[in-house]
Design an enzyme around this catalytic site. Structure first.
Site, short mmCIF file in Angstrom:
data_model
loop_
_atom_site.label_atom_id
_atom_site.label_comp_id
_atom_site.label_asym_id
_atom_site.label_seq_id
_atom_site.Cartn_x
_atom_site.Cartn_y
_atom_site.Cartn_z
N LYS A 1 -56.36 56.73 9.88
CA LYS A 1 -57.10 57.17 10.67
C LYS A 1 -58.83 56.05 10.54
O LYS A 1 -58.97 55.61 11.26
CB LYS A 1 -57.67 58.50 10.36
CG LYS A 1 -59.05 58.93 11.26
CD LYS A 1 -59.10 60.58 10.86
CE LYS A 1 -60.45 60.89 11.66
NZ LYS A 1 -60.93 62.34 11.53
N GLU B 1 -55.63 71.47 1.91
CA GLU B 1 -57.01 70.34 2.34
C GLU B 1 -58.10 71.22 3.01
O GLU B 1 -59.02 71.08 3.14
CB GLU B 1 -56.43 69.05 2.85
CG GLU B 1 -57.08 67.88 2.26
CD GLU B 1 -56.43 66.62 2.90
OE1 GLU B 1 -55.93 65.77 2.08
OE2 GLU B 1 -56.34 66.45 4.03
N HIS C 1 -31.68 79.22 -5.80
CA HIS C 1 -30.96 79.06 -6.87
C HIS C 1 -32.06 78.21 -7.87
O HIS C 1 -31.61 77.61 -8.76
CB HIS C 1 -29.72 78.24 -6.69
CG HIS C 1 -28.74 79.04 -5.86
ND1 HIS C 1 -28.10 79.94 -6.61
CD2 HIS C 1 -28.38 79.09 -4.54
CE1 HIS C 1 -27.34 80.48 -5.82
NE2 HIS C 1 -27.60 80.03 -4.45
O1 F6P Z 1 -55.92 62.59 1.23
C1 F6P Z 1 -57.41 62.50 2.05
C2 F6P Z 1 -57.13 61.91 3.49
O2 F6P Z 1 -58.39 61.71 3.64
C3 F6P Z 1 -56.42 62.84 4.30
O3 F6P Z 1 -57.21 64.09 4.97
C4 F6P Z 1 -55.78 62.17 5.31
O4 F6P Z 1 -54.79 62.67 6.12
C5 F6P Z 1 -55.39 60.88 4.38
O5 F6P Z 1 -56.23 60.83 3.50
C6 F6P Z 1 -54.94 59.44 5.04
O6 F6P Z 1 -56.11 58.97 5.62
P1 F6P Z 1 -56.24 57.97 6.77
O7 F6P Z 1 -55.24 58.29 7.88
O8 F6P Z 1 -57.64 57.68 6.98
O9 F6P Z 1 -55.61 56.69 5.94
#
Ligand code: F6P
Length: 546
Positions: free
Chosen positions: A204, A351, A382
């Protein structure tokens, strides 16, 4: 005391819990032969049975009163109408728009056309890979897809592609790399041919250390094993909200699938983050997954609290966590293909709900998110069910299973489900000393030994479980199940008055890791660390091979 724990609905729940906490769950069934019918609800083929939870009609009524007091229905409407309910990031939480077929507005603009445009782009790409119009640099068709991402950019796609294995197209293998541990990438790359491999860089933010490092290493491997710079465009695509960083990495804008800041990472499998899913199961099945989630969205938005599955699941969790003092939520899918489901729900739950201050920044004086964990049945039986049956921890457990398997070994499935039903019954009923005594006497065990064995063989029981049965784990049902849990998490966040859409807690570790990394790579003397951290770094430097 906070306004929540002093509120009338909370106090009523606490008082009622004190009244019924010593009543065995089994006794509710003895008093009410209709309990299963009254304490279960169905939506589509999904049956939610909460009759084996330690609550009665009054407890349920009090929980609905709590939901109303916390203005749950307003919050649901606010989420669906694009309010910026993720206040610490000033963002909406509109994952429901990713699967909507009617307008969803953000700041007065319908976002669904943008969503559909990306779905179209995905459909075109999936078709081109499948019909071999998009080939690798040597003219061979793409045979392997490697998704590089972590957290929400990994767990959802992994979980879904594993769960929907029966729908996966045989000609394409999809692999996932998430960990910064090079072993994962290396293990996958060593079996692949660069000429037939497509990489999806899914992030993202496009700033995540693990993903960018793995992406750069994959690119180097590609270039060192036959690919060249000109071929990168055919073999690397990106899924991100950050166009500038994608371009800086060397992926052209036309090879990028976008999504939006109003999609949280752990809520993103429905967006272009789902590209590896769509490649694995085909676009029609991906759309069926979205449709299943959409049905659950509409159910959540439009159904009275009393019949609303996510609301019920959320409120049962509230009862367990805040009144029965459960400290963990166990997810027990009796379906091997859901073997990553609890890992997926772990991120979703922990989270989202791992928060200690309210939306207004005040410290909470009640429990919020608990530890989410689990493994598929019967393996878990188990491994850790001993603790569930005779340990000292308080937990809430969800058992899930399809009524129909998608493999031909039907007698296995009947045995699997027999275990599911037996476990939920055993957790509720337990086994009292008298029953154990009769059994041991029947085995001819001497009295003195019986007395010794008795405490070890007694099961306290009275452990609440929720059972979720569905017809078959098809794409639509999986979509609905995931949306069920997404909305359950939202319900709990509303009750606790916390923001489930940010994750500031992950940042501190990331910042420190960067500082320490630069110290380790440059062999600089450690900055201000505690003696343990400095000692560990020193030991690592001494021991590592040069
Ligand atoms: O672990 C924290 C986080 O920000 C998550 O919320 C997210 O899914 C992950 O890192 C990956 O982030 P990105 O998609 O920005 O690489």
């Amino acid at each position: 005391m906070s306004t929540l724990t002093e509120s009338p609905a909370w106090l009523a729940l606490a008082a009622h819990h004190a009244q019924i906490k010593n009543q065995p769950i089994a006794s509710f069934f003895e008093r009410d032969p209709q309990r299963f019918t009254e304490f279960s609800r169905q939506f589509g083929t999904i049956l939610l049975d909460f009759s084996k939870q330690p609550l009665d009609e009054t407890a349920i009524a009090c929980l609905f009163a709590l939901a109303r007091q916390q203005k749950l229905q307003d919050w649901i409407r606010r989420m669906f109408s694009g309010d910026r309910i993720n206040t610490t990031e000033n963002r909406a939480a509109l994952h429901i728009a990713l699967r909507a077929d009617t307008p969803v507005y953000l700041d007065g603009v319908d976002v669904v056309p943008e969503v559909n445009a990306v779905l179209q782009q995905m459909a075109g790409f999936v078709a081109a890979i499948q019909d071999h119009t998009h080939r690798g640099y040597s003219g061979l068709p793409i045979a392997d897809v490697v998704n590089i991402g972590i957290g929400g950019s990994d767990l959802g796609p992994v979980m879904v592609t594993e769960a929907l294995k029966p729908y996966c197209l045989p000609q394409l293998k999809v692999h996932f790399v998430s960990n910064i541990d090079g072993a994962q990438l290396d293990n996958i790359l060593r079996n692949l041919n660069p000429a037939t491999t497509l990489f999806i860089i899914a992030s993202k933010t496009f700033t995540t250390q693990e993903t960018l490092t793995n992406a750069h290493s994959a690119r180097t491997w590609f270039l060192q094993n036959g690919g060249d710079e000109a071929a990168v465009a055919r073999h690397f695509v990106a899924v991100s909200t950050n166009i500038a960083a994608v371009q800086q990495f060397g992926i052209a804008a036309e090879n990028m699938f976008t999504f939006w800041d109003w999609v949280g990472g752990r809520y993103s499998l429905w967006s272009a983050i789902g590209l590896p899913i769509a490649l694995a199961i085909g676009m029609d099945n991906f759309r069926a997954l979205l449709a299943g989630a959409r049905d659950m969205d509409q159910h959540f938005l439009n159904t009275a609290l009393e019949d609303n599955l996510p609301v019920l699941l959320g409120l049962i969790g509230i009862w367990q966590i805040n009144f029965c003092q459960a400290t963990s939520q166990v997810i027990l899918p009796y379906d091997q293909s859901l073997h990553r489901f609890s890992a997926y729900l772990q991120q979703l739950g922990m989270e989202s709900l791992g928060k200690r201050v309210t939306r207004d920044g005040d410290a909470v004086d009640y429990s919020t998110g608990v530890i989410v964990w689990g493994e598929p049945g019967t393996n878990g039986q188990h491994a850790f069910y001993q603790l569930l049956h005779q340990g000292t921890q308080v937990f809430n457990a969800d058992f899930l299973a399809p009524c129909n398997s998608q493999h031909p070994l039907h007698h296995h499935h009947t045995m699997l489900l027999a275990n599911f039903f037996a476990q939920t019954e055993a957790l509720m009923r337990g086994k009292d000393a008298q029953t154990v005594r009769v059994e041991l006497e029947a085995e001819g065990i001497p009295q003195q030994l019986i007395e010794q064995l008795l405490p070890h063989r007694v099961f306290p029981g009275n452990q609440g479980t929720t059972s979720i049965l569905f017809n078959k784990l098809d794409p639509a049902t999986l979509g609905a199940l995931v949306a069920l849990y997404e909305h359950k998490v939202f319900v709990q966040s509303v009750i606790w008055n916390i923001n489930p859409f940010d994750q500031w807690g992950v940042e501190l570790g990331k910042q420190l890791a960067n500082t320490i990394l630069s110290e380790l790579t440059n062999d600089r003397s450690p900055a201000e660390h505690d003696a343990s951290t400095s000692g560990l770094m020193h030991y690592f430097r001494e021991q590592r091979a040069r």
